[in-house]
Design an enzyme around this catalytic site. Structure first.
Site, short mmCIF file in Angstrom:
data_model
loop_
_atom_site.label_atom_id
_atom_site.label_comp_id
_atom_site.label_asym_id
_atom_site.label_seq_id
_atom_site.Cartn_x
_atom_site.Cartn_y
_atom_site.Cartn_z
N ASN A 106 -7.30 -3.69 14.14
CA ASN A 106 -8.69 -4.02 13.79
C ASN A 106 -8.78 -5.18 12.79
O ASN A 106 -9.83 -5.44 12.23
CB ASN A 106 -9.40 -2.78 13.22
CG ASN A 106 -8.74 -2.25 11.95
OD1 ASN A 106 -7.85 -2.89 11.40
ND2 ASN A 106 -9.17 -1.09 11.49
N ASP A 137 0.82 -1.22 0.00
CA ASP A 137 0.00 0.00 0.00
C ASP A 137 0.85 1.26 0.00
O ASP A 137 2.07 1.21 0.23
CB ASP A 137 -0.96 -0.01 1.20
CG ASP A 137 -0.31 -0.47 2.50
OD1 ASP A 137 0.94 -0.44 2.58
OD2 ASP A 137 -1.03 -0.85 3.42
N GLU A 179 -9.55 -2.26 5.30
CA GLU A 179 -10.18 -2.05 6.59
C GLU A 179 -11.39 -2.98 6.76
O GLU A 179 -11.90 -3.52 5.76
CB GLU A 179 -10.64 -0.59 6.69
CG GLU A 179 -9.53 0.44 6.59
CD GLU A 179 -8.69 0.55 7.86
OE1 GLU A 179 -8.52 -0.45 8.59
OE2 GLU A 179 -8.19 1.66 8.13
N HIS A 232 -7.05 -5.44 9.95
CA HIS A 232 -6.81 -5.12 8.53
C HIS A 232 -5.50 -5.72 8.04
O HIS A 232 -4.56 -5.95 8.80
CB HIS A 232 -6.90 -3.62 8.25
CG HIS A 232 -5.77 -2.76 8.70
ND1 HIS A 232 -5.94 -1.45 9.10
CD2 HIS A 232 -4.44 -2.98 8.80
CE1 HIS A 232 -4.78 -0.94 9.40
NE2 HIS A 232 -3.85 -1.84 9.25
#
Ligand code: GLP
Length: 269
Positions: free
Chosen positions: A137, A67, A144, A139
């Site tokens: 979380n 990313d 996400e 990801h």
């Protein structure tokens, strides 16, 4: 999933680096998927050491990062390009033009970056070994919770939690992008071998949901349960939420015994 639990983060990094090294032995022109974040830094350091010792060369490899932020230039110190240069590329013999990140140049339409990145990965022959961290979380990359499990490389809006977690990399008053371009979940799933590293107690919940929870878009990493070749390396604090912990240790002892007897096995052999 192969889950290996080590007493500390250093051992996690060493095992991870060993897998990269083993891949390079089998395939000196391997295609790697690299990750940013705090977690893989120790792995990169170890690989730099091995490179300096003459044990590994990245000269024939190609890499694709997971990313990149949208809206900051590549030469900004907070870009993931700068992170990779600073933590890894500057110290090994990888050819700069063979290192790729899904970056969007000034004035370019960000929606075009994803399909072009996918094409480059395909043209390189696909990713042999993808290194992953995991967000608090759940990801992976910047996929996400609620990301489509069939997603491809595209623009994603970051959650408030991710922005908070990553805010340490931005100085007060500095622009922190709320958007990023990330490999999709389906893109990641096409890698031939996936190596996920997680260290520290703040990853314990995400690791437990990834390994033992239901496969769900609300924990994107849980999709790795559907991949045929995933190695999860964790330290004790990150393993604290695993219910089958004893079984993973037992399975690893059995695997080790097989490797000692027959050598490591690669599907490509
Ligand atoms: C970032 C990256 C992920 C990384 C995650 C965890 O948001 N996009 O690829 O795995 O956060 O980072 P850390 O290793 O610093 O906890």
């Amino acid at each position: 999933m192969e889950v290996v639990i080590y007493p500390d983060a250093e051992r996690v990094a060493r095992h991870g680096a060993g897998l990269v090294e083993a891949m390079l032995k089998v395939k000196p022109g391997a295609v790697f998927g690299f990750a940013t974040g705090r977690t893989p830094i120790a792995l990169y350091r170890r690989l730099v050491e091995r490179h300096r010792a003459g044990a590994v060369s990245f000269a024939r490899t190609t890499s694709f990062n997971l990313d990149e932020y949208l809206g900051i230039p590549a030469d900004s110190p907070q870009s993931y390009r700068s992170f990779m240069d600073r933590e890894f590329f500057d110290y090994v013999d990888i050819e700069r033009e063979n290192t790729h990140l899904p970056a969007c140049a000034e004035g370019e339409n960000p929606q075009r970056v994803g399909p072009a990145y996918e094409e480059k990965i395909r043209a390189a022959g696909g990713i042999d070994l993808q290194i992953l961290g995991i967000g608090h979380n759940g990801h992976i990359g910047f996929n996400e919770p609620s990301s489509s499990l069939a997603s491809r490389t595209r623009v994603k809006t970051l959650t408030r939690r991710t922005l908070e977690d990553n805010s340490r990399l931005f100085g007060p008053g500095e622009f922190q992008p709320r958007l990023a371009i990330t490999m999709g979940i389906a893109t990641i799933m096409e890698a031939r071998h996936i190596l996920l590293l997680a260290t520290g107690e703040n990853k314990a919940g995400a690791v437990a949901r990834m390994v033992e929870g239901p496969v769900s878009a609300m924990c994107p990493a849980s999709v790795l349960q559907l991949h045929e070749c995933v190695t999860v390396l964790v330290d004790e604090p990150a393993a604290a939420g695993l219910q089958y912990r004893e079984y993973y240790d037992l399975a690893n002892r059995e695997n080790q015994a097989l490797i000692e007897r027959f050598g490591a096995f690669y599907a490509d052999d």
